[in-house]
Design a protein around this motif. Sequence first.
Motif, PDB file in Angstrom:
ATOM      1  N   GLN A 141       0.863  -1.192  -0.029  1.00 35.26           N
ATOM      2  CA  GLN A 141      -0.073  -0.053   0.078  1.00 35.26           C
ATOM      3  C   GLN A 141       0.789   1.415  -0.097  1.00 35.26           C
ATOM      4  O   GLN A 141       0.547   2.229  -0.714  1.00 35.26           O
ATOM      5  N   ILE A 142       1.798   0.991   0.930  1.00 35.25           N
ATOM      6  CA  ILE A 142       2.734   2.367   0.907  1.00 35.25           C
ATOM      7  C   ILE A 142       3.564   2.629  -0.576  1.00 35.25           C
ATOM      8  O   ILE A 142       3.536   3.542  -1.071  1.00 35.25           O
ATOM      9  N   LEU A 143       4.118   1.558  -1.288  1.00 37.66           N
ATOM     10  CA  LEU A 143       4.552   1.674  -2.370  1.00 37.66           C
ATOM     11  C   LEU A 143       3.684   2.153  -3.386  1.00 37.66           C
ATOM     12  O   LEU A 143       3.990   3.095  -4.404  1.00 37.66           O
ATOM     13  N   ARG A 146      -2.553   7.576   5.909  1.00 32.45           N
ATOM     14  CA  ARG A 146      -3.433   6.385   5.329  1.00 32.45           C
ATOM     15  C   ARG A 146      -3.178   5.080   5.771  1.00 32.45           C
ATOM     16  O   ARG A 146      -3.719   4.312   5.913  1.00 32.45           O
ATOM     17  N   SER A 147      -1.731   4.989   6.259  1.00 32.12           N
ATOM     18  CA  SER A 147      -1.260   3.511   6.502  1.00 32.12           C
ATOM     19  C   SER A 147      -1.031   3.428   8.075  1.00 32.12           C
ATOM     20  O   SER A 147      -0.740   2.395   8.460  1.00 32.12           O
ATOM     21  N   SER A 148      -1.437   4.376   8.840  1.00 33.96           N
ATOM     22  CA  SER A 148      -1.540   4.416  10.487  1.00 33.96           C
ATOM     23  C   SER A 148       0.069   4.290  10.838  1.00 33.96           C
ATOM     24  O   SER A 148       0.070   3.295  11.836  1.00 33.96           O
ATOM     25  N   LEU A 149       0.872   4.597  10.164  1.00 39.44           N
ATOM     26  CA  LEU A 149       2.475   4.605  10.572  1.00 39.44           C
ATOM     27  C   LEU A 149       3.068   5.825  10.823  1.00 39.44           C
ATOM     28  O   LEU A 149       2.412   7.055  10.309  1.00 39.44           O
ATOM     29  N   SER A 150       4.071   6.091  11.485  1.00 39.73           N
ATOM     30  CA  SER A 150       4.867   7.103  11.620  1.00 39.73           C
ATOM     31  C   SER A 150       5.550   7.812  10.106  1.00 39.73           C
ATOM     32  O   SER A 150       5.572   6.762   9.412  1.00 39.73           O
ATOM     33  N   ASN A 151       5.878   8.823  10.101  1.00 39.58           N
ATOM     34  CA  ASN A 151       6.719   9.301   8.806  1.00 39.58           C
ATOM     35  C   ASN A 151       8.019   8.465   8.833  1.00 39.58           C
ATOM     36  O   ASN A 151       8.316   8.247   7.824  1.00 39.58           O
ATOM     37  N   ASP A 152       8.790   8.443   9.896  1.00 41.47           N
ATOM     38  CA  ASP A 152       9.778   7.676  10.011  1.00 41.47           C
ATOM     39  C   ASP A 152       9.618   6.091   9.419  1.00 41.47           C
ATOM     40  O   ASP A 152      10.560   5.637   8.475  1.00 41.47           O
ATOM     41  N   LEU A 189      10.089   2.879   2.431  1.00 39.79           N
ATOM     42  CA  LEU A 189      10.439   3.246   1.146  1.00 39.79           C
ATOM     43  C   LEU A 189      11.779   3.010   0.770  1.00 39.79           C
ATOM     44  O   LEU A 189      12.370   2.809  -0.409  1.00 39.79           O
ATOM     45  N   ARG A 190      12.791   3.183   1.783  1.00 44.82           N
ATOM     46  CA  ARG A 190      14.101   3.148   1.639  1.00 44.82           C
ATOM     47  C   ARG A 190      14.716   1.565   1.506  1.00 44.82           C
ATOM     48  O   ARG A 190      15.450   1.405   0.679  1.00 44.82           O
ATOM     49  N   ASP A 246       3.609  12.243   4.316  1.00 44.72           N
ATOM     50  CA  ASP A 246       2.754  12.598   5.445  1.00 44.72           C
ATOM     51  C   ASP A 246       1.546  12.049   5.178  1.00 44.72           C
ATOM     52  O   ASP A 246       0.729  11.426   6.046  1.00 44.72           O
ATOM     53  N   ALA A 247       1.215  12.284   3.838  1.00 48.54           N
ATOM     54  CA  ALA A 247      -0.397  11.535   3.698  1.00 48.54           C
ATOM     55  C   ALA A 247      -0.061  10.009   3.732  1.00 48.54           C
ATOM     56  O   ALA A 247      -1.360   9.228   4.008  1.00 48.54           O
ATOM     57  N   ILE A 248       0.995   9.407   3.199  1.00 51.44           N
ATOM     58  CA  ILE A 248       0.892   8.017   3.356  1.00 51.44           C
ATOM     59  C   ILE A 248       1.131   7.488   4.645  1.00 51.44           C
ATOM     60  O   ILE A 248       0.173   6.475   4.795  1.00 51.44           O
ATOM     61  N   ALA A 249       1.725   8.220   5.531  1.00 50.95           N
ATOM     62  CA  ALA A 249       1.816   7.800   7.246  1.00 50.95           C
ATOM     63  C   ALA A 249       0.288   7.847   7.626  1.00 50.95           C
ATOM     64  O   ALA A 249      -0.055   7.023   8.642  1.00 50.95           O
TER      65      ALA A 249
END
Length: 126
Positions: free
Chosen positions: A90-92, A107-113, A119-120, A102-105
Amino acid sequence: MNIAIILLIIGLISILASFFFGHSARNYEDELEKVSISLHQETSNLKKRLKVVEEELMVGVNPIPSARRSVRGHQRPSKSKPVHEIIVNQILSLHAQGYSIDAIAKRSSLSNDDVTVVLRSKGVVL
């Protein structure tokens, strides 16, 4: 003949006909009830199978590396949060659609880190 008499005769004929053809409607109701019950049973079985599949998917949860670093650049020993492969996909997908981290975080209920680390780890963000 008068129209009222004709309508009265048609009404009486339809009432008599309903007595003879009413039993076939009862058969249709019984068949419909049987189909409804079997559909309910199949839906229940599908829900059970789906639950089993979801449990099997949860077995494949892998921890992601932590994004927290100390001041000197060395990684701190910290608890890694497991991220399910579906959430990684979903993140990818969201990143490919142009969403910000920020928007991905959100939507996925995760932190920005965590989003950045995922992604890294997939080679998307350097």
